[in-house]
Design an enzyme around this catalytic site. Structure first.
Site, mmCIF file in Angstrom:
data_model
loop_
_atom_site.group_PDB
_atom_site.id
_atom_site.type_symbol
_atom_site.label_atom_id
_atom_site.label_comp_id
_atom_site.label_asym_id
_atom_site.label_seq_id
_atom_site.Cartn_x
_atom_site.Cartn_y
_atom_site.Cartn_z
ATOM 1 N N GLY A 28 -52.351 16.678 -21.502
ATOM 2 C CA GLY A 28 -53.697 16.254 -21.873
ATOM 3 C C GLY A 28 -53.998 16.487 -23.339
ATOM 4 O O GLY A 28 -53.106 16.709 -24.149
ATOM 5 N N HIS A 31 -53.321 12.555 -28.143
ATOM 6 C CA HIS A 31 -53.428 12.081 -29.527
ATOM 7 C C HIS A 31 -52.529 10.854 -29.674
ATOM 8 O O HIS A 31 -51.888 10.417 -28.701
ATOM 9 C CB HIS A 31 -53.071 13.195 -30.501
ATOM 10 C CG HIS A 31 -51.776 13.896 -30.189
ATOM 11 N ND1 HIS A 31 -50.557 13.249 -30.219
ATOM 12 C CD2 HIS A 31 -51.516 15.172 -29.823
ATOM 13 C CE1 HIS A 31 -49.601 14.103 -29.911
ATOM 14 N NE2 HIS A 31 -50.153 15.277 -29.644
ATOM 15 N N HIS A 34 -49.062 10.817 -28.014
ATOM 16 C CA HIS A 34 -49.022 10.455 -26.582
ATOM 17 C C HIS A 34 -49.232 8.955 -26.402
ATOM 18 O O HIS A 34 -48.573 8.322 -25.580
ATOM 19 C CB HIS A 34 -50.133 11.183 -25.813
ATOM 20 C CG HIS A 34 -50.050 12.670 -25.851
ATOM 21 N ND1 HIS A 34 -50.935 13.448 -26.567
ATOM 22 C CD2 HIS A 34 -49.189 13.537 -25.256
ATOM 23 C CE1 HIS A 34 -50.631 14.720 -26.402
ATOM 24 N NE2 HIS A 34 -49.580 14.802 -25.619
ATOM 25 N N GLN A 58 -44.972 27.359 -18.378
ATOM 26 C CA GLN A 58 -44.263 27.236 -19.658
ATOM 27 C C GLN A 58 -44.943 28.020 -20.776
ATOM 28 O O GLN A 58 -44.539 27.950 -21.920
ATOM 29 C CB GLN A 58 -44.037 25.770 -20.028
ATOM 30 C CG GLN A 58 -45.287 24.974 -20.356
ATOM 31 C CD GLN A 58 -44.967 23.480 -20.485
ATOM 32 O OE1 GLN A 58 -44.733 22.795 -19.508
ATOM 33 N NE2 GLN A 58 -44.963 22.978 -21.712
ATOM 34 N N GLY A 144 -41.508 12.925 -26.564
ATOM 35 C CA GLY A 144 -41.510 12.778 -28.025
ATOM 36 C C GLY A 144 -40.391 13.579 -28.683
ATOM 37 O O GLY A 144 -40.066 14.686 -28.248
ATOM 38 N N GLN A 145 -39.858 13.049 -29.765
ATOM 39 C CA GLN A 145 -38.837 13.740 -30.557
ATOM 40 C C GLN A 145 -39.412 14.987 -31.241
ATOM 41 O O GLN A 145 -38.686 15.903 -31.599
ATOM 42 C CB GLN A 145 -38.254 12.764 -31.599
ATOM 43 C CG GLN A 145 -37.275 13.358 -32.585
ATOM 44 C CD GLN A 145 -36.046 13.982 -31.928
ATOM 45 O OE1 GLN A 145 -35.643 13.587 -30.830
ATOM 46 N NE2 GLN A 145 -35.471 14.984 -32.590
ATOM 47 N N ASP A 147 -40.775 17.483 -29.959
ATOM 48 C CA ASP A 147 -40.253 18.642 -29.234
ATOM 49 C C ASP A 147 -38.758 18.396 -29.011
ATOM 50 O O ASP A 147 -38.324 18.043 -27.901
ATOM 51 C CB ASP A 147 -40.996 18.814 -27.906
ATOM 52 C CG ASP A 147 -42.457 19.150 -28.142
ATOM 53 O OD1 ASP A 147 -42.729 20.117 -28.865
ATOM 54 O OD2 ASP A 147 -43.335 18.425 -27.632
ATOM 55 N N SER A 183 -51.266 18.694 -30.141
ATOM 56 C CA SER A 183 -52.582 19.143 -29.667
ATOM 57 C C SER A 183 -52.949 20.458 -30.348
ATOM 58 O O SER A 183 -54.119 20.762 -30.566
ATOM 59 C CB SER A 183 -52.572 19.326 -28.156
ATOM 60 O OG SER A 183 -52.138 18.127 -27.552
ATOM 61 N N ARG A 184 -51.936 21.257 -30.685
ATOM 62 C CA ARG A 184 -52.196 22.577 -31.301
ATOM 63 C C ARG A 184 -52.702 22.468 -32.741
ATOM 64 O O ARG A 184 -53.198 23.453 -33.275
ATOM 65 C CB ARG A 184 -50.941 23.450 -31.240
ATOM 66 C CG ARG A 184 -50.634 23.895 -29.814
ATOM 67 C CD ARG A 184 -49.533 24.932 -29.749
ATOM 68 N NE ARG A 184 -49.453 25.539 -28.437
ATOM 69 C CZ ARG A 184 -48.560 25.211 -27.490
ATOM 70 N NH1 ARG A 184 -47.673 24.285 -27.730
ATOM 71 N NH2 ARG A 184 -48.573 25.815 -26.318
HETATM 72 O O1 PAF Z 1 -44.408 18.122 -23.868
HETATM 73 C C1 PAF Z 1 -45.301 18.454 -23.063
HETATM 74 O O2 PAF Z 1 -46.475 18.101 -23.203
HETATM 75 C C2 PAF Z 1 -44.930 19.330 -21.872
HETATM 76 O O3 PAF Z 1 -43.946 20.246 -22.203
HETATM 77 C C3 PAF Z 1 -44.527 18.511 -20.625
HETATM 78 C C4 PAF Z 1 -43.264 17.706 -20.887
HETATM 79 C C5 PAF Z 1 -45.664 17.581 -20.232
HETATM 80 C C6 PAF Z 1 -44.242 19.452 -19.458
HETATM 81 O O4 PAF Z 1 -45.358 20.225 -19.133
#
Ligand code: PAF
Length: 280
Positions: A28, A31, A34, A58, A144-145, A147, A183-184
């Site tokens: 969620g 931006h 996404h 996580q 996304g790349q 991460d 988002s951060r």
């Molecule tokens: O990249 C993210 O937003 C999260 O790590 C994901 C892949 C939705 C898993 O919670």
């Protein structure tokens, strides 16, 4: 756009969607990064499903789970506008029912880079993404790349567990000054926000150096660190030149690699990366 919450609602709505289905998993607070994944999924599939779930497993106890930004109303309006077919916002109860004890763990890829600072993180990511794949049964899934390690981990896990899902990694989307969307970024105060593009400058400087013939990994490290050290608010957690597949640190001259870094601005931890030596 169909909104679902329980697993039964999701399964029923999913059974009515035309295949192939593209899944965009998110936490969620959407931006443009996404939205670019959603557009990519729209272009390649008959139907698009977006999951919105802030996955507690996580986050370490010391991390920002409680503070993680949320704005479901805005997210839904954005997704509706993009023509998304189905949104699934599962509950913790459905994702982690009482007595939950089954995890997905990768032995090696998760030990390096982000994994050495966030030891439980990828177990949470791999587990939740497996559950999303099982529930939604997409033909394709989009990440996304930005991460980079997550992308490698999910690609490996999908192959190892024989999920019939094509994992598609889409380019990092950046602000005009180079800051990778996240988002951060919303945690940054104006002064920190002004300093934050230093990650982009460090990475793009090292990439340019590589392209001009500086291929020694030590020199590339030094190059990135020197740029970061010029930003007084930036506290470097790590800078890395790693193998694209194994994510192990590289020594000496390289032909290709993943340049990546994690940098703190007070309490906000930013990550970014660039690939060198591979045509995109
Ligand atoms: O990249 C993210 O937003 C999260 O790590 C994901 C892949 C939705 C898993 O919670």
């Amino acid at each position: 756009m169909i909104l679902t919450s329980t697993l039964n609602e999701l399964r029923e709505a999913r059974s009515g969607l035309l295949n192939p289905v593209g899944l965009v998993p998110t936490m969620g607070f959407l931006h443009e990064g996404h939205i670019s994944l959603v557009r990519c999924a729209k272009g390649e599939n008959e139907s698009v499903v977006v999951s919105i779930y802030v996955n507690p497993t996580q986050f370490a106890p010391t991390e920002d789970l409680k503070a993680y930004p949320r704005n479901t109303e805005r997210d839904l309006a954005l997704l509706e506008n993009e023509g998304v077919d189905l949104v699934w916002s599962p509950s913790d109860q459905d994702m982690y029912p009482p007595g939950f004890q089954t995890w997905v763990e990768l032995e090696r890829l998760t030990k390096f880079l982000e994994g050495s600072y966030r030891p439980e993180h990828f177990r949470g990511v791999a587990t939740v993404v497996s559950k999303l794949f099982n529930a939604v049964q997409p033909q394709r899934a989009y990440f996304g790349q930005k991460d980079a390690q997550q992308a490698v981990v999910i690609t490996r896990m999908t192959q190892d567990l024989n999920f019939p899902v094509e994992v598609i990694i889409c380019p990092t989307i950046r602000e005009a000054d180079g800051l990778a969307l996240s988002s951060r970024n919303s945690y940054l105060n104006p002064e920190e926000r002004r300093g934050a593009p230093v990650l982009y400058r460090a990475l793009s400087g090292a990439k340019e150096a590589f392209e001009s013939g500086i291929i020694d990994s030590e020199e590339l490290h030094t190059h990135m660190l020197e740029v970061l050290e010029n930003e007084p608010l930036a506290e470097v957690e790590y800078v890395s030149v790693a193998d694209l597949e194994t994510l192990e640190e590289l020594d000496g001259p390289i032909t290709r690699g993943l340049l990546s870094m994690a940098v703190r601005f007070r309490t906000t931890r930013l990550i970014d990366n660039m690939i060198v030596g591979v045509d995109h």
